[in-house]
Design a protein around this motif. Sequence first.
Motif, PDB file in Angstrom:
ATOM      1  N   PRO A 119       0.794  -1.230   0.000  1.00 21.03           N
ATOM      2  CA  PRO A 119       0.000   0.000   0.000  1.00 21.03           C
ATOM      3  C   PRO A 119       0.829   1.284   0.000  1.00 21.03           C
ATOM      4  O   PRO A 119       0.367   2.319  -0.495  1.00 21.03           O
ATOM      5  N   ASP A 120       2.068   1.243   0.519  1.00 19.65           N
ATOM      6  CA  ASP A 120       2.918   2.434   0.482  1.00 19.65           C
ATOM      7  C   ASP A 120       3.838   2.458  -0.737  1.00 19.65           C
ATOM      8  O   ASP A 120       4.609   3.405  -0.922  1.00 19.65           O
ATOM      9  N   GLY A 121       3.781   1.419  -1.568  1.00 25.46           N
ATOM     10  CA  GLY A 121       4.564   1.368  -2.792  1.00 25.46           C
ATOM     11  C   GLY A 121       6.023   1.019  -2.609  1.00 25.46           C
ATOM     12  O   GLY A 121       6.773   0.961  -3.587  1.00 25.46           O
ATOM     13  N   ALA A 122       6.458   0.743  -1.378  1.00 23.95           N
ATOM     14  CA  ALA A 122       7.874   0.504  -1.116  1.00 23.95           C
ATOM     15  C   ALA A 122       8.288  -0.948  -1.339  1.00 23.95           C
ATOM     16  O   ALA A 122       9.478  -1.241  -1.511  1.00 23.95           O
ATOM     17  N   GLN A 123       7.322  -1.862  -1.330  1.00 23.23           N
ATOM     18  CA  GLN A 123       7.625  -3.285  -1.431  1.00 23.23           C
ATOM     19  C   GLN A 123       6.806  -3.914  -2.556  1.00 23.23           C
ATOM     20  O   GLN A 123       5.801  -3.353  -3.009  1.00 23.23           O
ATOM     21  N   LEU A 124       7.244  -5.107  -2.971  1.00 23.48           N
ATOM     22  CA  LEU A 124       6.578  -5.827  -4.042  1.00 23.48           C
ATOM     23  C   LEU A 124       6.568  -7.304  -3.710  1.00 23.48           C
ATOM     24  O   LEU A 124       7.577  -7.853  -3.252  1.00 23.48           O
ATOM     25  N   THR A 125       5.425  -7.955  -3.949  1.00 26.77           N
ATOM     26  CA  THR A 125       5.374  -9.411  -3.866  1.00 26.77           C
ATOM     27  C   THR A 125       5.463  -9.994  -5.274  1.00 26.77           C
ATOM     28  O   THR A 125       4.911  -9.457  -6.228  1.00 26.77           O
ATOM     29  N   THR A 126       6.192 -11.109  -5.394  1.00 26.03           N
ATOM     30  CA  THR A 126       6.236 -11.877  -6.634  1.00 26.03           C
ATOM     31  C   THR A 126       6.083 -13.346  -6.273  1.00 26.03           C
ATOM     32  O   THR A 126       6.237 -13.737  -5.104  1.00 26.03           O
ATOM     33  N   THR A 127       5.785 -14.166  -7.284  1.00 23.19           N
ATOM     34  CA  THR A 127       5.676 -15.605  -7.065  1.00 23.19           C
ATOM     35  C   THR A 127       6.580 -16.343  -8.037  1.00 23.19           C
ATOM     36  O   THR A 127       6.878 -15.853  -9.133  1.00 23.19           O
ATOM     37  N   ARG A 128       7.019 -17.516  -7.625  1.00 20.96           N
ATOM     38  CA  ARG A 128       7.841 -18.374  -8.475  1.00 20.96           C
ATOM     39  C   ARG A 128       7.619 -19.810  -8.048  1.00 20.96           C
ATOM     40  O   ARG A 128       7.979 -20.185  -6.925  1.00 20.96           O
ATOM     41  N   THR A 129       6.982 -20.573  -8.906  1.00 25.08           N
ATOM     42  CA  THR A 129       6.617 -21.957  -8.637  1.00 25.08           C
ATOM     43  C   THR A 129       5.984 -22.080  -7.243  1.00 25.08           C
ATOM     44  O   THR A 129       4.908 -21.540  -7.026  1.00 25.08           O
ATOM     45  N   LYS A 130       6.634 -22.755  -6.291  1.00 26.75           N
ATOM     46  CA  LYS A 130       6.009 -23.067  -4.998  1.00 26.75           C
ATOM     47  C   LYS A 130       6.346 -22.061  -3.892  1.00 26.75           C
ATOM     48  O   LYS A 130       6.106 -22.342  -2.711  1.00 26.75           O
ATOM     49  N   LYS A 131       6.879 -20.893  -4.263  1.00 26.37           N
ATOM     50  CA  LYS A 131       7.238 -19.884  -3.272  1.00 26.37           C
ATOM     51  C   LYS A 131       6.731 -18.505  -3.705  1.00 26.37           C
ATOM     52  O   LYS A 131       6.475 -18.255  -4.874  1.00 26.37           O
ATOM     53  N   ALA A 132       6.612 -17.617  -2.705  1.00 26.93           N
ATOM     54  CA  ALA A 132       6.363 -16.201  -2.957  1.00 26.93           C
ATOM     55  C   ALA A 132       7.489 -15.412  -2.302  1.00 26.93           C
ATOM     56  O   ALA A 132       8.168 -15.896  -1.379  1.00 26.93           O
ATOM     57  N   TYR A 133       7.698 -14.186  -2.781  1.00 25.59           N
ATOM     58  CA  TYR A 133       8.834 -13.384  -2.338  1.00 25.59           C
ATOM     59  C   TYR A 133       8.381 -11.953  -2.049  1.00 25.59           C
ATOM     60  O   TYR A 133       7.488 -11.430  -2.715  1.00 25.59           O
ATOM     61  N   LEU A 134       9.045 -11.336  -1.063  1.00 25.20           N
ATOM     62  CA  LEU A 134       8.828  -9.926  -0.756  1.00 25.20           C
ATOM     63  C   LEU A 134      10.119  -9.171  -1.018  1.00 25.20           C
ATOM     64  O   LEU A 134      11.180  -9.542  -0.500  1.00 25.20           O
ATOM     65  N   TRP A 135      10.023  -8.088  -1.825  1.00 21.66           N
ATOM     66  CA  TRP A 135      11.186  -7.324  -2.266  1.00 21.66           C
ATOM     67  C   TRP A 135      11.122  -5.885  -1.788  1.00 21.66           C
ATOM     68  O   TRP A 135      10.042  -5.290  -1.704  1.00 21.66           O
ATOM     69  N   ASN A 136      12.304  -5.336  -1.483  1.00 14.79           N
ATOM     70  CA  ASN A 136      12.455  -3.905  -1.241  1.00 14.79           C
ATOM     71  C   ASN A 136      12.744  -3.243  -2.583  1.00 14.79           C
ATOM     72  O   ASN A 136      13.781  -3.513  -3.202  1.00 14.79           O
ATOM     73  N   LEU A 137      11.860  -2.376  -3.047  1.00 14.95           N
ATOM     74  CA  LEU A 137      12.033  -1.819  -4.384  1.00 14.95           C
ATOM     75  C   LEU A 137      13.115  -0.747  -4.452  1.00 14.95           C
ATOM     76  O   LEU A 137      13.718  -0.535  -5.501  1.00 14.95           O
TER      77      LEU A 137
END
Length: 357
Positions: A119-137
């Motif tokens: 919601p603050d635009g600072a992070q991003l979730t992505t998915t890859r096969t059987k996992k999800a990831y949280l990134w600092n943009l």
Amino acid sequence: MKKIIAAEEMAFTSPQRPVPIAMLPSLSDSVYQVAWAPDGATLATGSRNGRTAFWDTTSWNERLALSQPTGIMFCLAFSPDSQKIATASHDKLSRVWSAASGNPQFESPGPGRHVEFSPDGAQLTTTRTKKAYLWNLASGQLIFEMAGHTSTVDFAIFSPDGQQIATTSGKIGFLWSVATGEQVASLQDCRGSIHDVAYSPSGEWIAAACHDSVLRIWDTRNGVLKHELHHEDHAFSLSFSPDGSRIASSSFDKTVRIWDTITGDCVLILEHPDKMGSVAISPKGDIVIANELAYPNNSAWVWELSSGRLLAVLPHAHTTSDVIFSPDGRLAAIGCHDDFTYIWDMFQFDGSLNGYP
């Protein structure tokens, strides 16, 4: 007590079919995804061939297309400030692009099915096969990964306050703390694959439309099941009203059902001649729209949420996919497999609804 609006009654009272105010071409391929920028100035469309185009919502001219095809487009998401767009596609990359220039700003490896900004635009979730990831943009660094799924992760969505992430795959759902990266709850009791998932506007509840014909609602604090709301065939899509008091669900049982989220009571059953696909409640909370799934029935149906009154039947030349409202609720965009995105003006159907300008 629920009110049943029969398909025959709706057909009898239906107004004449309207005309879209714009049809946006995708250059010879089906439109799979549509996303509206939060400021309302830009609409993005993503096609099966991977082409993502940006449209000016005043002139409806294409102002930009991303520099390279990215494979089948699974997900499009704008940042809260409308300055970036994230894509998840079949070419095994999730990307963030500048919405102004189209230049890539971030890449995450993996065949992703879902991307979402915090919601603050600072992070991003992505998915890859059987996992999800949280990134600092800002840094491009991985914050943590979310493991434990046994099949492809389909969703990784933020709670409205950005403090929690929900991930789903198959019949399994997990809730994660953004602060710690720890799993805080699991979404139990699903006996069919989760096809759609969403947080309530308050973040207190999370709902999932499941292929065992049930719409389930859990408490996000502990994962305790609150309601099981039954259709008669696969539950396909869901949408909360802006105040969280209602939830709409669509189903292969040829109905859209409106539920009271507190009591779990079904207050409206909107019957239809065919299987129903994506459903959306407008940002104003006065209209619900849902599309048909079975070709050659290609219409989207528009009802008044409070009464179930049919406002319009929107014709399309082929099967429709994604259905979204503009941020102010005035317009609806519907992606179609005839290689166009249709833009519809809700005001033309009933200008008396809830203060449209």
